[in-house]
Design an enzyme around this catalytic site. Structure first.
Site, PDB file in Angstrom:
ATOM      1  N   PHE A  24       0.471  -1.750   0.070  1.00  0.00           N
ATOM      2  CA  PHE A  24      -0.178   0.226  -0.431  1.00  0.00           C
ATOM      3  C   PHE A  24       0.214   1.336   0.387  1.00  0.00           C
ATOM      4  O   PHE A  24       1.468   1.604   0.948  1.00  0.00           O
ATOM      5  CB  PHE A  24      -1.339   0.152   1.087  1.00  0.00           C
ATOM      6  CG  PHE A  24      -2.102  -0.679   0.646  1.00  0.00           C
ATOM      7  CD1 PHE A  24      -3.057  -0.450   0.526  1.00  0.00           C
ATOM      8  CD2 PHE A  24      -1.808  -2.278   1.710  1.00  0.00           C
ATOM      9  CE1 PHE A  24      -4.747  -0.926   1.307  1.00  0.00           C
ATOM     10  CE2 PHE A  24      -3.499  -2.574   1.912  1.00  0.00           C
ATOM     11  CZ  PHE A  24      -4.290  -1.921   0.736  1.00  0.00           C
ATOM     12  N   ASP A  25       0.456   1.976  -1.401  1.00  0.00           N
ATOM     13  CA  ASP A  25       0.686   3.704  -0.497  1.00  0.00           C
ATOM     14  C   ASP A  25       0.171   4.011   0.050  1.00  0.00           C
ATOM     15  O   ASP A  25      -0.853   3.452   1.038  1.00  0.00           O
ATOM     16  CB  ASP A  25       0.024   4.438  -1.891  1.00  0.00           C
ATOM     17  CG  ASP A  25       0.687   6.012  -2.234  1.00  0.00           C
ATOM     18  OD1 ASP A  25       1.912   5.975  -0.973  1.00  0.00           O
ATOM     19  OD2 ASP A  25       0.415   6.703  -2.314  1.00  0.00           O
ATOM     20  N   LEU A  26       0.730   4.904   0.959  1.00  0.00           N
ATOM     21  CA  LEU A  26       0.295   5.834   2.062  1.00  0.00           C
ATOM     22  C   LEU A  26      -0.638   6.972   1.776  1.00  0.00           C
ATOM     23  O   LEU A  26      -1.696   7.156   1.676  1.00  0.00           O
ATOM     24  CB  LEU A  26       1.447   6.326   2.500  1.00  0.00           C
ATOM     25  CG  LEU A  26       1.241   6.665   4.663  1.00  0.00           C
ATOM     26  CD1 LEU A  26      -0.380   6.336   5.486  1.00  0.00           C
ATOM     27  CD2 LEU A  26       2.013   7.135   4.758  1.00  0.00           C
TER      28      LEU A  26
END
Length: 233
Positions: A24-26
């Protein structure tokens, strides 16, 4: 203003049949960091004697490496951009990182993915030390087996360096993993590691940007992302 590097549509990497690991990107994917990031950018530009007017849109700065964004704001002056990053961190490291909001439905989605046996790994261009504090502050850290980002010296600030390094470090099989993110940088980083990307449209990248970079599919909302990740929602 845009940092897009995708001029033609790239064929997407196919989503694997069985997804074991989700990267996951943030920013723009799990949380909306706009207030903290844009206010800290304005702080840095004032500190350098280059204040920005209120009419200047800075949403395009959310996602790409910060030094690249400052370089664009500072007419390509990389040395000044590095100084701007230091000024930015003076505010962001104490105040800005918590001027942030978790998108609705994200904690529940992460709960469901972990319950379904998925391994979650954070992959952000943001410095790892900031990402760890943000996840802990918002109660999201418990979902992630590992948190990876750039280092304060700029190491692995580009997703094309970061994502392959994560796969090697965590011994992740690209045939059973996907990347989730909202910007072309997420897609390009995943492609560099042979991963498919699921793009999310609630962040700061456009549908056209994600498709052109080669996202395998787009999710319009959290339940839709869950279905793309194999959850029965």
């Amino acid at each position: 203003m845009s940092l897009s590097r995708s001029s033609t549509t790239s064929a997407p990497v196919a989503v694997p049949q069985g997804i074991a690991t989700v990267l996951f990107d943030l920013d723009g994917t799990l949380t909306d960091p706009a207030v903290g990031i844009t206010t800290s950018i304005r702080h840095a530009m004032r500190a350098l004697g280059r204040p920005l007017g209120p009419e200047v849109d800075l949403d395009w700065c959310i996602g790409p490496p910060l030094v690249d964004a400052f370089a664009r704001l500072l007419d390509g002056d990389r040395a000044l951009a590095e100084a701007a990053v230091l000024a930015y961190r003076e505010r962001y490291g104490t105040i800005g990182l918590f001027e942030n909001t978790v998108y609705p439905g994200i904690p529940e989605l992460l709960d469901d993915l972990v319950a379904a046996g998925r391994t979650l790994v954070l992959a952000t261009s943001k410095p790892r030390v900031f990402a760890e504090r943000i996840l802990a502050h918002f109660g999201l850290a418990r979902h992630f087996r590992a948190v990876h980002g750039s280092e304060l010296d700029g190491t692995r600030v580009h997703k094309t360096d970061l994502v392959p390094w994560i796969l090697a470090t965590e011994a992740i099989d690209p045939q059973t993993a996907v990347m989730v993110g909202d910007r072309e940088h997420d897609v390009l980083g995943a492609r560099a590691a042979g991963l498919a990307t699921l793009g999310v449209t609630w962040g700061y990248g456009s549908r056209d940007e994600l498709r052109a970079a080669g996202a395998a599919a787009l999710a319009e909302h959290r339940d839709g992302l869950g279905r793309l990740l194999g959850l029965a929602r």
